[in-house]
Design a protein around this motif. Structure first.
Motif, PDB file in Angstrom:
ATOM      1  N   GLY A  35      28.627  48.669  33.943  1.00  0.00           N
ATOM      2  CA  GLY A  35      29.374  49.924  34.080  1.00  0.00           C
ATOM      3  C   GLY A  35      30.877  49.728  34.026  1.00  0.00           C
ATOM      4  N   ASP A  36      31.567  50.393  34.932  1.00  0.00           N
ATOM      5  CA  ASP A  36      33.033  50.308  34.943  1.00  0.00           C
ATOM      6  C   ASP A  36      33.509  49.319  36.004  1.00  0.00           C
ATOM      7  OD1 ASP A  36      32.328  51.723  37.163  1.00  0.00           O
ATOM      8  OD2 ASP A  36      33.742  53.371  36.857  1.00  0.00           O
ATOM      9  N   ARG A  37      32.729  48.284  36.247  1.00  0.00           N
ATOM     10  CA  ARG A  37      33.080  47.288  37.263  1.00  0.00           C
ATOM     11  C   ARG A  37      33.887  46.158  36.630  1.00  0.00           C
ATOM     12  NH1 ARG A  37      31.322  48.893  42.247  1.00  0.00           N
ATOM     13  NH2 ARG A  37      30.734  46.813  42.909  1.00  0.00           N
ATOM     14  N   PRO A  50      41.179  37.385  52.386  1.00  0.00           N
ATOM     15  CA  PRO A  50      41.242  36.978  50.976  1.00  0.00           C
ATOM     16  C   PRO A  50      42.427  37.657  50.284  1.00  0.00           C
ATOM     17  CG  PRO A  50      39.015  37.622  51.580  1.00  0.00           C
ATOM     18  CD  PRO A  50      39.899  37.998  52.726  1.00  0.00           C
ATOM     19  N   ARG A  51      43.058  36.951  49.346  1.00  0.00           N
ATOM     20  CA  ARG A  51      44.178  37.509  48.590  1.00  0.00           C
ATOM     21  C   ARG A  51      43.786  37.571  47.124  1.00  0.00           C
ATOM     22  NH1 ARG A  51      48.866  35.395  45.944  1.00  0.00           N
ATOM     23  NH2 ARG A  51      48.635  33.302  46.781  1.00  0.00           N
ATOM     24  N   SER A  52      43.959  38.761  46.524  1.00  0.00           N
ATOM     25  CA  SER A  52      43.607  38.936  45.124  1.00  0.00           C
ATOM     26  C   SER A  52      44.540  38.120  44.233  1.00  0.00           C
ATOM     27  CB  SER A  52      43.700  40.408  44.729  1.00  0.00           C
ATOM     28  OG  SER A  52      43.461  40.544  43.331  1.00  0.00           O
ATOM     29  N   LEU A  53      43.937  37.438  43.255  1.00  0.00           N
ATOM     30  CA  LEU A  53      44.707  36.682  42.270  1.00  0.00           C
ATOM     31  C   LEU A  53      44.637  37.330  40.898  1.00  0.00           C
ATOM     32  CD1 LEU A  53      43.730  33.065  43.343  1.00  0.00           C
ATOM     33  CD2 LEU A  53      45.868  34.262  43.805  1.00  0.00           C
ATOM     34  N   GLY A  54      43.927  38.437  40.794  1.00  0.00           N
ATOM     35  CA  GLY A  54      43.872  39.149  39.525  1.00  0.00           C
ATOM     36  C   GLY A  54      42.461  39.476  39.082  1.00  0.00           C
ATOM     37  N   LEU A  55      42.391  40.164  37.938  1.00  0.00           N
ATOM     38  CA  LEU A  55      41.133  40.623  37.373  1.00  0.00           C
ATOM     39  C   LEU A  55      40.835  39.851  36.095  1.00  0.00           C
ATOM     40  CD1 LEU A  55      41.695  44.474  37.690  1.00  0.00           C
ATOM     41  CD2 LEU A  55      40.558  42.959  39.323  1.00  0.00           C
ATOM     42  N   PHE A  56      39.578  39.493  35.909  1.00  0.00           N
ATOM     43  CA  PHE A  56      39.166  38.831  34.677  1.00  0.00           C
ATOM     44  C   PHE A  56      38.978  39.859  33.574  1.00  0.00           C
ATOM     45  CE2 PHE A  56      37.882  35.562  37.679  1.00  0.00           C
ATOM     46  CZ  PHE A  56      38.247  34.404  37.002  1.00  0.00           C
ATOM     47  N   ASP A  57      39.328  39.471  32.365  1.00  0.00           N
ATOM     48  CA  ASP A  57      39.070  40.264  31.171  1.00  0.00           C
ATOM     49  C   ASP A  57      38.020  39.506  30.370  1.00  0.00           C
ATOM     50  OD1 ASP A  57      39.063  41.846  28.947  1.00  0.00           O
ATOM     51  OD2 ASP A  57      41.069  41.290  28.269  1.00  0.00           O
ATOM     52  N   GLY A  58      36.737  39.800  30.616  1.00  0.00           N
ATOM     53  CA  GLY A  58      35.646  39.087  29.963  1.00  0.00           C
ATOM     54  C   GLY A  58      35.691  37.607  30.308  1.00  0.00           C
ATOM     55  N   ASP A  59      35.613  36.766  29.273  1.00  0.00           N
ATOM     56  CA  ASP A  59      35.640  35.318  29.479  1.00  0.00           C
ATOM     57  C   ASP A  59      37.042  34.732  29.300  1.00  0.00           C
ATOM     58  OD1 ASP A  59      32.968  35.093  30.109  1.00  0.00           O
ATOM     59  OD2 ASP A  59      32.329  34.667  28.071  1.00  0.00           O
ATOM     60  N   ALA A  81      36.320  49.536  39.065  1.00  0.00           N
ATOM     61  CA  ALA A  81      37.381  49.483  38.052  1.00  0.00           C
ATOM     62  C   ALA A  81      38.754  49.476  38.719  1.00  0.00           C
ATOM     63  CB  ALA A  81      37.265  50.678  37.118  1.00  0.00           C
ATOM     64  N   GLY A  82      39.633  48.631  38.236  1.00  0.00           N
ATOM     65  CA  GLY A  82      40.972  48.531  38.794  1.00  0.00           C
ATOM     66  C   GLY A  82      41.082  47.527  39.923  1.00  0.00           C
TER      67      GLY A  82
END
Length: 104
Positions: A35-37, A50-59, A81-82
């Motif tokens: 979905g939109d995850r 925990p501290r976010s280091l970012g979002l993956f874009d696929g592989d 999403a986001g």
């Protein structure tokens, strides 16, 4: 460098420099989240949220910076999403950073 994989061959690889506080994190075998995850990378430290280091874009590998030597592991969760301010689910994969000079 450190690498971890599950029983289905999906994995995470980290090339990190404790002295520079940076890491390149690569996921393999996970495909796109449903979905939109999104998949989100987290820095795990004892006694801290925990501290976010970012979002993956696929592989596509994710470059994380600002890591301090107290970091004990990196974790990947599936988030809305986001991304999220804090993880909303358990990690799909987690990798200890001890072998790459962290966890002091």
């Amino acid at each position: 460098a450190a690498r971890g994989a599950d029983e289905r061959g999906r994995g995470v690889a980290v090339v990190a420099s404790a002295s520079e506080g940076r890491a390149v994190v690569t996921l393999s075998g996970y495909g796109e989240p449903p979905g939109d995850r999104v998949r989100q990378l987290w820095l795990m430290r004892p006694g801290a949220e925990p501290r976010s280091l970012g979002l993956f874009d696929g592989d596509t590998p994710l470059i994380a910076s600002g890591l301090n030597r107290a970091a004990t592991s990196l974790a990947v969760t599936v988030e809305p999403a986001g991304g999220s301010a804090l993880p909303t689910s358990g990690p799909v994969v987690q990798l200890a950073l001890e072998s790459v000079g962290f966890g002091e």
